[in-house]
Design a protein around this motif. Structure first.
Motif, PDB file in Angstrom:
ATOM      1  N   ASN A  89      38.867  41.208  32.338  1.00 13.13           N
ATOM      2  CA  ASN A  89      38.739  40.930  33.767  1.00 13.13           C
ATOM      3  C   ASN A  89      40.014  40.276  34.294  1.00 13.13           C
ATOM      4  N   TRP A  90      40.122  40.203  35.604  1.00 14.35           N
ATOM      5  CA  TRP A  90      41.363  39.727  36.220  1.00 14.35           C
ATOM      6  C   TRP A  90      41.579  38.228  36.021  1.00 14.35           C
ATOM      7  N   VAL A  91      40.496  37.440  35.859  1.00 12.19           N
ATOM      8  CA  VAL A  91      40.650  36.000  35.667  1.00 12.19           C
ATOM      9  C   VAL A  91      41.345  35.711  34.334  1.00 12.19           C
ATOM     10  N   ALA A  92      40.864  36.351  33.262  1.00 10.64           N
ATOM     11  CA  ALA A  92      41.469  36.164  31.941  1.00 10.64           C
ATOM     12  C   ALA A  92      42.920  36.627  31.950  1.00 10.64           C
ATOM     13  N   ALA A  93      43.176  37.780  32.576  1.00 16.97           N
ATOM     14  CA  ALA A  93      44.541  38.310  32.632  1.00 16.97           C
ATOM     15  C   ALA A  93      45.451  37.398  33.446  1.00 16.97           C
ATOM     16  N   ALA A  94      44.931  36.851  34.537  1.00 12.95           N
ATOM     17  CA  ALA A  94      45.735  35.967  35.380  1.00 12.95           C
ATOM     18  C   ALA A  94      46.099  34.679  34.651  1.00 12.95           C
ATOM     19  N   ILE A  95      45.147  34.118  33.896  1.00 11.93           N
ATOM     20  CA  ILE A  95      45.437  32.897  33.144  1.00 11.93           C
ATOM     21  C   ILE A  95      46.464  33.186  32.050  1.00 11.93           C
ATOM     22  N   LEU A  96      46.356  34.348  31.399  1.00 16.39           N
ATOM     23  CA  LEU A  96      47.342  34.717  30.384  1.00 16.39           C
ATOM     24  C   LEU A  96      48.725  34.867  31.006  1.00 16.39           C
ATOM     25  N   ALA A  97      48.800  35.526  32.139  1.00 19.85           N
ATOM     26  CA  ALA A  97      50.094  35.702  32.812  1.00 19.85           C
ATOM     27  C   ALA A  97      50.691  34.353  33.193  1.00 19.85           C
ATOM     28  N   GLY A 142      39.966  32.663  26.486  1.00 17.25           N
ATOM     29  CA  GLY A 142      38.838  33.192  25.732  1.00 17.25           C
ATOM     30  C   GLY A 142      37.532  33.019  26.480  1.00 17.25           C
ATOM     31  N   TRP A 143      37.334  31.865  27.090  1.00 26.43           N
ATOM     32  CA  TRP A 143      36.115  31.598  27.870  1.00 26.43           C
ATOM     33  C   TRP A 143      36.040  32.544  29.064  1.00 26.43           C
ATOM     34  N   ALA A 144      37.164  32.766  29.732  1.00 24.91           N
ATOM     35  CA  ALA A 144      37.190  33.659  30.893  1.00 24.91           C
ATOM     36  C   ALA A 144      36.923  35.104  30.498  1.00 24.91           C
ATOM     37  N   VAL A 145      37.344  35.501  29.305  1.00 20.27           N
ATOM     38  CA  VAL A 145      37.040  36.852  28.812  1.00 20.27           C
ATOM     39  C   VAL A 145      35.530  37.070  28.802  1.00 20.27           C
TER      40      VAL A 145
END
Length: 311
Positions: free
Chosen positions: A118-126, A162-165
């Motif tokens: 999802n976009w939240v997990a991807a945004a936090i990674l970025a 991981g939690w956001a995933v």
């Protein structure tokens, strides 16, 4: 002129292992572990294949950050014994290659995590990659003795990813896991700086030991350790805690506070005489400390479906 009289000098060719080293695999292992804990501690189940893909892309993102860090820090890495053998300062991988690897893997990891989760997990990674490579490496590390305090956020984001995933968002529980790593980072790295201070002085890195001296650093180690102990034990009484976590937290924080107190009361002459034995022991304990706390969170999550985890 014979062929035998002609000599050529060639740069050593990089091996696969050199490119693996470029990704800082030891740091990556901590990132992967805390991200896995964040994912599995979440109250939402994730398909095993999606979970595997997510952790893989998070690991790739961590490796990208490592490559970008080595690209930018090649000059100071060359001046420090602890880092002089890294691929770029050792001449095994060029700075341009490290930059290319870092940029390519950054884009790949974020894009694939977005597609897989999802976009939240991807945004936090970025944001994590940006924070570590730009905010910490390019700015804080060479500018302020608070580099480790603020920069520690970069290493604290993986459990939130991981939690956001799993959940598609951020919660108090994921923020608590972030805080555990964030507050743990300063005493962990300042303990290292106490016995590796010459490296930072030679490289001109404004570590607290360089700018304010070891006495002030010892005070900070003790202060942050007390704050960490309160946070760590208090986490036992939240949704990600439980009796197993509480037992681990009580034992380890008692040892950690005792170790920090011993560091605080140390005289520099004595420390130099025994080659910083107490500081090195505390540093080793700090590694076990973080893995054990997150291992306990993972144990509580594993026991919860059986009605045994949590309160």
């Amino acid at each position: 002129m014979s062929d035998a009289s002609i000599t050529t000098t060639q740069e050593p060719e990089a091996s696969f292992g050199d490119y693996v080293a470029l990704l800082k695999p030891r740091v990556m292992s901590l990132v992967v572990f805390t991200a896995v804990v964040g994912l599995l501690a979440a109250p939402v189940a994730v398909h095993p294949f999606i979970a595997f893909c997510a952790i893989l892309f998070i690991a790739i993102g961590a490796g990208a950050s490592g490559a970008l860090n080595m690209w930018w820090d090649a000059d100071i890495d060359l001046l420090m014994k602890r880092t002089a053998r890294r691929p770029v300062p050792a001449g095994k991988v060029t700075a341009d290659e490290a930059l290319a690897v870092g940029v390519a893997l950054s884009g790949l990891s974020v894009m694939m995590l977005l597609l897989a989760t999802n976009w939240v997990a991807a945004a936090i990674l970025a944001f994590t990659i940006f924070f570590y490579a730009v905010v910490y490496t390019m700015w804080l590390k060479r500018w302020t003795p608070q580099n480790i305090v603020i920069g520690g956020a970069a290493g604290a984001f993986p459990p939130m990813i991981g939690w956001a995933v799993a959940t598609g968002g951020v919660s108090v529980e994921s923020l608590l896991m972030f805080a555990l790593i964030f507050i743990w980072t300063p005493p962990h790295f300042w303990a290292l700086a106490l016995f590796m201070n010459a490296d930072y002085e030679n490289a001109g890195v404004p570590m607290l030991t360089v700018t304010h001296g070891r006495r002030v650093t010892r005070n900070h180690v003790f202060g942050y350790t007390l704050l960490l102990a309160v946070l760590a034990v208090g986490t036992a009484f939240t949704a990600i805690g439980g009796p197993v976590y509480l037992a681990v937290a009580l034992v380890l924080n008692a040892q950690f506070v005792l170790g920090a107190w011993r560091i605080w009361r140390r005289d520099e002459t004595v420390a130099e005489a025994d080659k910083y034995k107490v500081e090195k022991k505390f540093f080793r304990l700090s590694l076990l400390y973080l893995f054990a706390h997150f291992g306990a969170i993972l144990a509580e999550a594993a026991l919860r479906p059986w009605g045994l985890g949590g309160w």
